[in-house]
Design a protein around this motif. Structure first.
Motif, PDB file in Angstrom:
ATOM      1  N   ASN A 161       0.797  -1.030  -0.013  1.00 37.58           N
ATOM      2  CA  ASN A 161       0.096  -0.205  -0.095  1.00 37.58           C
ATOM      3  C   ASN A 161       0.819   1.239  -0.121  1.00 37.58           C
ATOM      4  OD1 ASN A 161      -1.976   2.213   0.282  1.00 37.58           O
ATOM      5  ND2 ASN A 161      -2.968   0.955   2.023  1.00 37.58           N
ATOM      6  N   SER A 209       0.312   4.486  -0.128  1.00 39.81           N
ATOM      7  CA  SER A 209      -0.190   5.556   0.628  1.00 39.81           C
ATOM      8  C   SER A 209      -0.223   5.158   2.244  1.00 39.81           C
ATOM      9  CB  SER A 209      -1.711   5.685   0.171  1.00 39.81           C
ATOM     10  OG  SER A 209      -2.747   4.706   0.676  1.00 39.81           O
ATOM     11  N   ASP A 210       0.007   4.053   2.761  1.00 36.79           N
ATOM     12  CA  ASP A 210       0.185   3.792   3.978  1.00 36.79           C
ATOM     13  C   ASP A 210       1.254   2.978   4.576  1.00 36.79           C
ATOM     14  OD1 ASP A 210      -0.246   3.361   6.725  1.00 36.79           O
ATOM     15  OD2 ASP A 210      -2.067   2.218   6.732  1.00 36.79           O
ATOM     16  N   ARG A 211       2.468   3.686   5.100  1.00 40.42           N
ATOM     17  CA  ARG A 211       3.917   2.733   5.128  1.00 40.42           C
ATOM     18  C   ARG A 211       3.878   2.980   6.510  1.00 40.42           C
ATOM     19  NH1 ARG A 211       4.042  -0.046   2.350  1.00 40.42           N
ATOM     20  NH2 ARG A 211       6.217  -0.364   2.528  1.00 40.42           N
ATOM     21  N   GLY A 212       2.937   2.631   7.284  1.00 41.04           N
ATOM     22  CA  GLY A 212       3.275   2.613   8.834  1.00 41.04           C
ATOM     23  C   GLY A 212       3.461   1.431   9.362  1.00 41.04           C
ATOM     24  N   TRP A 261      -6.872  -3.812   0.441  1.00 38.76           N
ATOM     25  CA  TRP A 261      -7.231  -2.158   0.814  1.00 38.76           C
ATOM     26  C   TRP A 261      -7.697  -1.417  -0.135  1.00 38.76           C
ATOM     27  CZ3 TRP A 261      -5.083   1.200  -2.280  1.00 38.76           C
ATOM     28  CH2 TRP A 261      -3.784   0.835  -2.982  1.00 38.76           C
ATOM     29  N   ASN A 265      -7.450  -3.935   5.006  1.00 35.16           N
ATOM     30  CA  ASN A 265      -6.017  -3.710   5.245  1.00 35.16           C
ATOM     31  C   ASN A 265      -4.790  -4.321   4.467  1.00 35.16           C
ATOM     32  OD1 ASN A 265      -6.687  -1.887   7.361  1.00 35.16           O
ATOM     33  ND2 ASN A 265      -7.184  -3.810   8.640  1.00 35.16           N
TER      34      ASN A 265
END
Length: 504
Positions: free
Chosen positions: A82, A84-87, A291, A309
């Motif tokens: 993903n 846009s979400d590298r957390g 996701w 997710n």
């Protein structure tokens, strides 16, 4: 460091409490309070609440870490990148065998297991001289011994030798361990605990208490321990005892996982979740949905919680592992979804735990840890190791599982080369294959590969496939050797407890 030790001690003293009463599970309320151990353990109610609290770490680990280390670390699943979400990059590193000692998932898994161990130690230590009914004293002691052993089994298989903490910690001075015990010492304690638990625990409970550890659960884990140690005679003895406890396969594979059938005849031990309670609900459906699927996969529209997710994504190799006609495939996974424009998106996802939501973001699915189908396949494994498909029973057990999946039997003399199994090694491979598809996404695959001595070979081959055409996979990924079969000890534990690190 002093403040951190104080935190550890405080955490050990705290007891999460969950009252009983649900007709389907004993876990039906959120933890109500946290009380100091010295003053708390007095009555039957106190100990029941304490035991319920010891189970709560299972729920926490089941939400993420069990599938992270049992499935995503294997060739069964990976993740949907993903941008846009590298957390959660550290989860990706676990999949890629790049994880370092400072990674949060390593510390989280370590702490969750030791939290359950600490709570179990409190119960075992404090219950002996309390004036409560003898049968309840046996049960609660047995549950605590089972949970302590189960969590040490988690730890030793992932980290190797770990500190053995077998008594309550009463002061900061006692927080320091004696260092890492050897792998053999940890297994010896697990075996001692499980033998004791199996004698103390009942074979089953009233409906309102369903989901608690039973004698069958203790003997199943004990058999797994022996199997892991390649002690096939001892393992078979335990599994035979489980056979005599009344478990049975469900007629339909899908029924095993339905929330309507929690703790069913095939279930030996499962993590209890309750969708009606926010703190007790599961959410596997959301974690495993792509996701980019919005609410199409989950059916949960109109909220940011409704999307997926993209974790624990079935690999193409996993998808291809199913034989034509295997009904378990469509129950366990989907190869993609149709988006709002009517275009098919080839993003696979696990759907074994997709049964809708109770409320937005909350599902009611339990997670199976021990199933009778697993026991039957492990009996077949033991028999085969004692002599190729001993007396034909090993074939019978293997084919009993295949029959439910509507697959043709495997035999030594079958004319079909796909179904013909003529040697002990071929039977080993047939069992490994059957376990893969029967127990898919139930967190067995990594441990099966390690036990079979196939993890390095399989994961390097898997890595080569994963590296093809993927610019998002870091250089050096999937370079698997024997040392990487164990996780690094969390760096915080190395620093605070003066532990030695695993070679990497």
């Amino acid at each position: 460091m002093k403040n951190h030790l104080k935190t550890i001690i405080t955490g050990i003293f705290m007891v999460s409490l969950a009252a009983a009463g649900c007709k389907k599970s004993f876990l039906d309320q959120t933890p109500e309070a946290s009380l100091a151990g010295n003053n708390f353990y007095q009555t039957e109610t106190d100990f029941k609440q304490a035991v319920n609290g010891a189970y709560s770490s299972l729920r926490e680990m089941g939400s993420v870490n069990y599938w992270l280390f049992g499935e995503m670390r294997s060739d069964n699943t990976y993740y949907q990148y993903n941008p846009s979400d590298r957390g959660y990059e550290q989860r990706e590193f676990i999949d890629q065998f790049l994880v370092g000692a400072t990674a949060e998932p390593l510390s989280s898994y370590w702490q969750q297991n030791y939290t359950a161990i600490a709570r179990s130690n409190e119960i075992i230590f404090r219950i002996a001289d309390k004036p409560i009914a003898e049968e309840l004293k046996k049960q609660y002691t047995g549950e605590a011994l089972f949970l302590r052993a189960f969590n040490y089994f988690n730890l030793v298989r992932q980290y190797g030798g770990v500190p053995l903490r077998l008594e309550p910690t009463n002061s900061p001075d006692e927080a320091q361990s004696k260092g890492r015990a050897s792998i053999d010492e940890v297994y010896a304690q697990i075996i001692t605990d499980l033998n004791a638990a199996a004698e103390l625990l009942p074979a089953k409970y009233p409906v309102a208490e369903a989901g608690r550890a039973t004698a069958g659960a203790a003997r199943t884990v004990l058999g797994k321990v022996y199997l892991t140690q390649k002690k096939y005679t001892e393992a078979l003895t335990e599994f035979r005892k489980v056979q005599g406890l009344g478990y049975a396969l469900r007629a339909k594979y899908a029924d095993v996982f339905s929330p309507a059938n929690k703790n069913n005849s095939e279930s030996i031990f499962e993590i209890q979740y309750l969708g009606a309670q926010p703190a007790l609900a599961s959410n596997f459906m959301y974690q495993f949905a792509p996701w980019n699927s919005l609410s199409i996969v989950t059916g949960d529209a109109g909220t940011t919680l409704g999307g997926g997710n993209g974790w624990n994504v079935p690999t193409q190799d996993m998808i291809d592992a199913y034989e034509p006609g295997d009904l378990r495939k469509d129950i366990s996974l989907a190869v993609g979804f149709t988006d709002l424009s009517g275009k098919f998106q080839p993003n696979p996802y696990v759907k074994k735990y997709n049964h809708g939501f109770v409320d937005r973001g909350r599902t009611d699915d339990n997670f199976p840890l021990l199933r009778y189908a697993d026991v039957l396949l492990m009996i077949a494994e033991c028999l085969n190791e004692q002599g190729f498909a001993a007396n034909g029973e090993a074939f019978s057990l293997l084919n009993q599982i295949r029959e439910r999946a509507q697959l043709k039997p495997k035999t030594a003399g079958n004319a079909d080369p796909v179904l013909r199994v003529e040697t002990q090694e071929a039977f080993r491979q047939a069992l490994l294959q059957e376990r893969r598809v029967e127990l898919a996404f139930e967190n067995h695959r990594w441990y099966d590969l390690v036990r079979a001595g196939k993890a390095v070979e399989v994961m390097n081959a898997h890595g080569k496939k994963e590296m093809v055409g993927k610019i998002t996979v870091p250089a050096g990924s999937y370079q698997v050797n024997a040392a990487k079969l164990l996780l690094p000890i969390p760096q915080r534990e190395i620093n605070l407890d003066n532990l030695t690190q695993n070679p990497q």
